[in-house]
Motif scaffolding. Structure first.
Motif, short mmCIF file in Angstrom:
data_model
loop_
_atom_site.label_atom_id
_atom_site.label_comp_id
_atom_site.label_asym_id
_atom_site.label_seq_id
_atom_site.Cartn_x
_atom_site.Cartn_y
_atom_site.Cartn_z
N ARG A 242 -155.77 -7.18 -63.66
CA ARG A 242 -156.31 -7.50 -62.33
C ARG A 242 -155.81 -8.86 -61.85
NH1 ARG A 242 -160.25 -10.71 -61.31
NH2 ARG A 242 -161.10 -10.62 -63.42
N ARG A 243 -155.82 -9.84 -62.73
CA ARG A 243 -155.33 -11.16 -62.35
C ARG A 243 -153.85 -11.13 -62.04
NH1 ARG A 243 -157.15 -15.28 -66.90
NH2 ARG A 243 -155.92 -16.66 -65.57
N GLY A 244 -153.12 -10.33 -62.81
CA GLY A 244 -151.69 -10.25 -62.61
C GLY A 244 -151.31 -9.63 -61.28
N GLY A 246 -153.48 -9.19 -58.67
CA GLY A 246 -154.21 -9.82 -57.57
C GLY A 246 -153.52 -11.05 -57.02
N SER A 247 -152.64 -11.66 -57.81
CA SER A 247 -151.91 -12.84 -57.34
C SER A 247 -150.79 -12.47 -56.37
CB SER A 247 -151.33 -13.60 -58.54
OG SER A 247 -150.44 -12.76 -59.28
N ASP A 248 -150.49 -11.19 -56.29
CA ASP A 248 -149.51 -10.70 -55.31
C ASP A 248 -150.20 -10.62 -53.95
OD1 ASP A 248 -147.82 -9.13 -53.69
OD2 ASP A 248 -147.04 -8.02 -55.41
N THR A 249 -149.74 -11.41 -53.00
CA THR A 249 -150.41 -11.47 -51.70
C THR A 249 -150.39 -10.13 -50.97
OG1 THR A 249 -148.37 -12.29 -50.68
CG2 THR A 249 -149.98 -13.94 -51.41
N GLY A 252 -153.56 -8.66 -53.06
CA GLY A 252 -154.77 -9.47 -52.91
C GLY A 252 -155.76 -9.23 -54.04
N ASN A 253 -156.75 -10.12 -54.14
CA ASN A 253 -157.68 -10.05 -55.28
C ASN A 253 -159.05 -9.49 -54.93
OD1 ASN A 253 -158.81 -12.14 -53.83
ND2 ASN A 253 -158.23 -13.75 -55.27
N LYS A 254 -159.19 -8.93 -53.74
CA LYS A 254 -160.49 -8.37 -53.35
C LYS A 254 -160.52 -6.87 -53.60
CE LYS A 254 -161.54 -11.89 -49.88
NZ LYS A 254 -161.86 -12.17 -48.45
#
Length: 450
Positions: A242-244, A246-249, A252-254
């Motif tokens: 998820r962190r990996g 989600g850092s892709d704009t 996104g992380n939502k």
């Protein structure tokens, strides 16, 4: 300006109260006499942070009124918002009988130009049906009164609805005339002062936007739950994944947090309705069908972990449930995963001791009197003599509990975390057997039983 809001459920009550908060004269209308009497006394039918105080403030300022009399309330209004329920039928389609019933009543009693606004979530094409219903009633009156129909879908998150309405990401409005656009522009002007965008479009596009938005969010949730299930099989950690990603704009992380499925009044209903709308028009929503299937299966994941740990022997065991509502900061239990989990535990002969900060009353209403379900006054009381703790809803107060107390109260130091709010390695160090979603289970470094 003066408006009427028909329907005092979640959307109608929040909408009417927030419009009153910026100085608009609002009357909220409902056919439920008891609900209106309660609202006049400051008793709200829903829990939403900050709403009760805002209702009381605007009633005292006489900007907000509650009534069962639409005929009187609608006189002299600039706009009438239809915010009644659109419950799903057995085939998944949205039931429009309440929406069209209100439209007919508006046509019977309007006394001047009016913008009739659909605030309820409705399928594409509903505005035309509303327009026809109002027109037919005006013709019966032999009236030449003019009106427009607009679509103004809501994008409120339960638990943060006040903030979402007063400081919206965007305001979407579908209109069919410049006059209707001018009225809606004036109505929403107080919310635009801080640069929040208002997007005018045609009515069908506005109706579709609501369904598309909720379906996209539901898709992200089901996608991550699918990935989480595969992570468990392959030995990966979904939290790292998820962190990996989600850092892709672009991603996104939502809405990429794995869990035990989405619930509530919007996502399940809207996904079903969009699938049904497509089917009625000769198109198959293959992705959304998969989204719905994944979500239904995900609601059983926590129960499967319980059954696996106890080797299928659940009869006579007691399980503590932390959280009943489908998400934090609301008492809404519609389509809540907790309902599926409880029913499956009971079917195996187990007992449930549940705690939720605000949803216990609603749970009692939805579940009825069940012999093997009890409710605790706080989270720790729910643990007494329980065989395991199940985390069902990620309320903030559950995030940093006293694990020493938890270990002493539970019969077995077993935590099955449906929201991944605890760290697996920390749980192992503290002597717990821990199961999460999309992570490898860990056995305690110390004895599992007290």
């Amino acid at each position: 300006m003066k408006i009427a809001v028909v329907g005092t459920g979640y959307v109608g009550l929040v909408t009417g109260t927030c419009f009153a908060e910026v100085g608009i004269d609002v009357t909220c209308i409902d056919v439920n006499v008891k609900k209106i009497e309660d609202l006049r006394q400051g008793i709200l039918p829903i829990y939403e942070p900050g709403l009760e105080e805002m209702v009381l403030r605007n009633v005292s300022k006489e900007r907000l009124q509650f009534s069962t009399d639409l005929a009187t309330a609608i006189k002299g209004c600039d706009a009438a918002f239809i915010a009644v329920g659109t419950p799903p039928g057995e085939d998944g389609s949205a039931d429009l009988k309440y929406v069209l019933g209100v439209a007919r009543e508006i046509g019977q009693h309007m006394d001047g130009y009016l913008v009739v606004v659909t605030k309820s979530t409705v399928p594409v094409g509903t505005a035309n049906k509303v327009k026809q219903a109002v027109t037919e009633e005006l013709q019966k009156r032999q009236s030449a009164l003019q009106f427009d129909v607009a679509s103004n879908p809501e994008f409120l998150k339960e638990g943060a609805a006040i903030e979402d309405f007063l400081k919206p990401d965007r305001i979407v409005i579908g209109v069919e005339s410049e006059k209707a656009e001018e009225v809606m522009q004036r109505l929403y002007k107080p919310f635009l002062l801080n640069g929040h965008p208002i997007i005018f479009m045609d009515v069908p596009s506005a109706e579709m936007t609501k369904y598309a938005a909720n379906s996209m969010l539901a898709t992200k949730i089901s996608f991550m739950n699918d990935i989480a299930n595969l992570c468990e099989i392959m030995g990966a950690d979904v939290n790292m994944v998820r962190r990996g990603i989600g850092s892709d704009t672009r991603i996104g992380n939502k809405f990429i947090y794995p869990g035990i499925g989405y619930g509530g009044s919007c996502f399940p209903k809207d996904v079903k309705a969009l699938i049904k709308t497509a089917s009625e028009n000769g198109y198959q929503m293959q992705i959304l069908q998969a989204v719905e299937s994944v979500n239904e299966n995900q609601k059983e994941v926590l129960f499967s972990k319980v059954k696996k740990h106890f080797k299928g022997e659940l009869a006579g065991k007691t399980f503590a449930l932390w959280g009943l509502s489908f998400k934090p900061k609301t008492d809404d239990m519609r389509e809540a995963p907790s309902l599926v989990i409880i029913e499956k535990l009971l079917a195996e002969g187990a007992k449930v001791k549940a705690y939720d900060p605000v949803a216990i009353k609603e749970a009692q209403h939805m579940l009825g009197e069940k012999e093997n379900v009890s409710y605790a006054k706080d989270e720790y009381e729910a643990l007494i003599d329980a065989d395991a703790l199940l985390i069902v809803t990620e309320w903030p107060e559950f995030r940093s509990p006293n694990f020493s107390v938890i270990g002493k109260l539970l019969k077995n130091k077993v935590i099955i975390d449906g929201r991944n709010i605890y760290d697996a390695k920390e749980m192992q160090t503290l002597g717990f057997c821990y199961y999460g979603i999309g992570v490898q289970e860990v056995q305690p470094l110390t004895e599992m039983t007290n």
